[in-house]
Design an enzyme around this catalytic site. Sequence first.
Site, PDB file in Angstrom:
ATOM      1  N   ARG A  23      15.994  46.284  65.934  1.00 33.16           N
ATOM      2  CA  ARG A  23      16.247  47.780  64.959  1.00 33.16           C
ATOM      3  C   ARG A  23      17.916  48.026  65.086  1.00 33.16           C
ATOM      4  O   ARG A  23      18.485  48.502  64.306  1.00 33.16           O
ATOM      5  CB  ARG A  23      15.745  49.150  66.376  1.00 33.16           C
ATOM      6  CG  ARG A  23      13.945  49.008  65.688  1.00 33.16           C
ATOM      7  CD  ARG A  23      13.412  50.691  65.967  1.00 33.16           C
ATOM      8  NE  ARG A  23      14.263  51.232  65.981  1.00 33.16           N
ATOM      9  CZ  ARG A  23      14.743  52.115  65.739  1.00 33.16           C
ATOM     10  NH1 ARG A  23      15.549  51.839  67.398  1.00 33.16           N
ATOM     11  NH2 ARG A  23      15.275  53.598  65.182  1.00 33.16           N
ATOM     12  N   GLU A  75       1.653  62.071  58.969  1.00 31.70           N
ATOM     13  CA  GLU A  75       1.412  60.835  59.173  1.00 31.70           C
ATOM     14  C   GLU A  75       2.146  61.057  60.396  1.00 31.70           C
ATOM     15  O   GLU A  75       3.272  58.829  59.819  1.00 31.70           O
ATOM     16  CB  GLU A  75       1.508  60.140  58.134  1.00 31.70           C
ATOM     17  CG  GLU A  75       0.508  60.118  57.517  1.00 31.70           C
ATOM     18  CD  GLU A  75       0.378  59.856  55.099  1.00 31.70           C
ATOM     19  OE1 GLU A  75       2.218  59.276  55.493  1.00 31.70           O
ATOM     20  OE2 GLU A  75       0.641  59.789  54.379  1.00 31.70           O
ATOM     21  N   PRO A  76       2.440  60.436  61.249  1.00 31.21           N
ATOM     22  CA  PRO A  76       3.431  60.298  62.532  1.00 31.21           C
ATOM     23  C   PRO A  76       3.348  58.944  62.823  1.00 31.21           C
ATOM     24  O   PRO A  76       1.771  58.244  62.934  1.00 31.21           O
ATOM     25  CB  PRO A  76       3.235  61.494  63.872  1.00 31.21           C
ATOM     26  CG  PRO A  76       1.778  61.793  63.727  1.00 31.21           C
ATOM     27  CD  PRO A  76       1.285  61.877  62.621  1.00 31.21           C
ATOM     28  N   CYS A 132      21.229  32.420  66.903  1.00 27.60           N
ATOM     29  CA  CYS A 132      22.758  32.027  66.120  1.00 27.60           C
ATOM     30  C   CYS A 132      22.957  32.750  64.789  1.00 27.60           C
ATOM     31  O   CYS A 132      23.112  32.369  63.994  1.00 27.60           O
ATOM     32  CB  CYS A 132      22.748  30.477  66.190  1.00 27.60           C
ATOM     33  SG  CYS A 132      22.309  29.593  67.259  1.00 27.60           S
ATOM     34  N   GLU A 133      22.835  34.453  65.249  1.00 25.09           N
ATOM     35  CA  GLU A 133      23.778  35.311  64.208  1.00 25.09           C
ATOM     36  C   GLU A 133      24.633  36.307  64.588  1.00 25.09           C
ATOM     37  O   GLU A 133      24.181  36.510  65.912  1.00 25.09           O
ATOM     38  CB  GLU A 133      23.079  35.889  63.693  1.00 25.09           C
ATOM     39  CG  GLU A 133      21.426  35.038  63.537  1.00 25.09           C
ATOM     40  CD  GLU A 133      21.596  35.707  61.599  1.00 25.09           C
ATOM     41  OE1 GLU A 133      22.268  36.049  61.270  1.00 25.09           O
ATOM     42  OE2 GLU A 133      21.051  34.836  61.344  1.00 25.09           O
ATOM     43  N   TYR A 163      19.549  48.011  62.045  1.00 25.26           N
ATOM     44  CA  TYR A 163      19.951  49.844  61.078  1.00 25.26           C
ATOM     45  C   TYR A 163      21.343  50.197  63.045  1.00 25.26           C
ATOM     46  O   TYR A 163      21.439  51.373  62.164  1.00 25.26           O
ATOM     47  CB  TYR A 163      18.702  50.858  61.768  1.00 25.26           C
ATOM     48  CG  TYR A 163      17.507  50.444  61.407  1.00 25.26           C
ATOM     49  CD1 TYR A 163      17.156  51.097  60.040  1.00 25.26           C
ATOM     50  CD2 TYR A 163      16.273  50.385  62.243  1.00 25.26           C
ATOM     51  CE1 TYR A 163      15.824  49.848  59.725  1.00 25.26           C
ATOM     52  CE2 TYR A 163      15.022  49.889  61.699  1.00 25.26           C
ATOM     53  CZ  TYR A 163      14.867  49.770  59.974  1.00 25.26           C
ATOM     54  OH  TYR A 163      13.250  49.362  60.026  1.00 25.26           O
ATOM     55  N   TYR A 172       8.589  49.774  65.688  1.00 26.90           N
ATOM     56  CA  TYR A 172       9.371  49.182  64.433  1.00 26.90           C
ATOM     57  C   TYR A 172       9.915  48.515  65.237  1.00 26.90           C
ATOM     58  O   TYR A 172      11.080  48.040  65.582  1.00 26.90           O
ATOM     59  CB  TYR A 172      10.416  49.911  63.509  1.00 26.90           C
ATOM     60  CG  TYR A 172       9.457  51.195  63.132  1.00 26.90           C
ATOM     61  CD1 TYR A 172       8.678  51.423  61.878  1.00 26.90           C
ATOM     62  CD2 TYR A 172       9.710  52.502  63.078  1.00 26.90           C
ATOM     63  CE1 TYR A 172       7.779  51.862  61.250  1.00 26.90           C
ATOM     64  CE2 TYR A 172       8.941  53.823  62.766  1.00 26.90           C
ATOM     65  CZ  TYR A 172       7.904  53.255  61.451  1.00 26.90           C
ATOM     66  OH  TYR A 172       7.109  54.591  60.908  1.00 26.90           O
TER      67      TYR A 172
END
Length: 419
Positions: free
Chosen positions: A313, A274-275, A343-344, A317, A372
């Site tokens: 990402r 399942e790549p 605004c973060e 992460y 992703y």
Amino acid sequence: MTGMFQRRDGRLFAEEVALTDIAEAVGTPVYVNSANGMRQQARILQEAFAGQDVRICYAVKANHHLAVLRLFAGMGLGMDTVSGGEIARSIRAGCPPDRIVFAGIAKDDDEMRLGLQHGIYQFNVESVEELHRLDQVARAVGRRAPVALRVNPNVAAGGHDKISTGRKGDKFGVPLEDALEILTAADGMEGVEPVGLHCHIGSQIVELAPFETAYQRVIEAWRAIRAGGVALSRIDFGGGFGVRYQEPPRFRIPDYAAMVKRLTAGLGATVVLEPGRFLVAEQAVLLTRAIYLKQTADHRFLVLDAGMNTLIRPAMYGAWHDIEPVEGGRGDEAPTEVVGPICESSDFFARGRMLPRLEGGDLVAILQAGAYGSVMASDYNSRPGPAEVMVDGSQFDVITRRRPVELQFEDEVIPRWLG
Ligand SMILES: *Cc1c(COP(=O)(O)O)cnc(C)c1O
């Protein structure tokens, strides 16, 4: 630069198309996908496993776009899905249902029915509770669900705590030592047919060793269950093959394939893989335009028109992506804070990255954005999600239109009592 994204006369190209031409035609931010890059990755797997009884099922969640699914389905790949929506997408994109695996930590009744009615290849079941539920739903539908039980081989692997899934405390699968009892019970159920074991130990795994340790444990259990009288015929090793972000993975796919061949020799099992990331990650860039270069006393901020709502990402992460000016830059490289317009404070792509001087209006490519990436984009801050393009040789097409903010309004309802 790697693979399908190369510099020519100083300008970055996707296959035969200049990124500047795409930005002009489509605007920014836009994800630029390479069809030939994706084909090349699929072929690497297909060639490595030629002659082995292996089914490659693309993990749809890495990039679920219909065009991507169509491309892979056309090459004979199956699909690994984690929701009813992904099953529907796979079928819409032309994947035959008997090549679809349905995994995921919690499938509701409707999703189970959808899979059963289409006669999908396999349900990967994650708990005893889910097994009983699937048995009930399948009997009501008048079908028998082929089941692979997801086991937890208790191996730590994966490029980040948030994408490690095969440790004892992770929510996925059942303990390996419980598998025999659960599958023996399943064998007596009318609505399910136990066909195999499944494991998926994490994502962005860059070494062979954790795979091998996990697979050995799963194979040992598989043999014991077969010896116990349950007629298993499949073994699903999941995905998780690492790709190059900052560093290349420390193994190559032919080495992985040889390892699988050695471990499964004489087993008589169909192997399912399942790549996700491996097939798409390096095959897209996020093309974005700088809005400003903001210089403070001690920092240089490059503010882009893409943000964490476009590619999450780095914020989620701490992930590394290579960042390249599309047409070079001016002057010496200096540490640059590459940030988005949201605004973060977590809205950044890189901190202290060595980049030449760029200015508002300059185009920038964020590499390795194919997995992703666009699937996690959102309209946060009412910034429309990114457009997407697919390049194939010298042609390209818009595969996701930029969504004007008015379309966001269309799905929103102001209750009548607010007048
Ligand atoms: C996410 C996922 C995959 C794909 O993982 P990659 O790291 O993208 O290869 C495969 N199988 C399952 C069950 C998953 O949840």
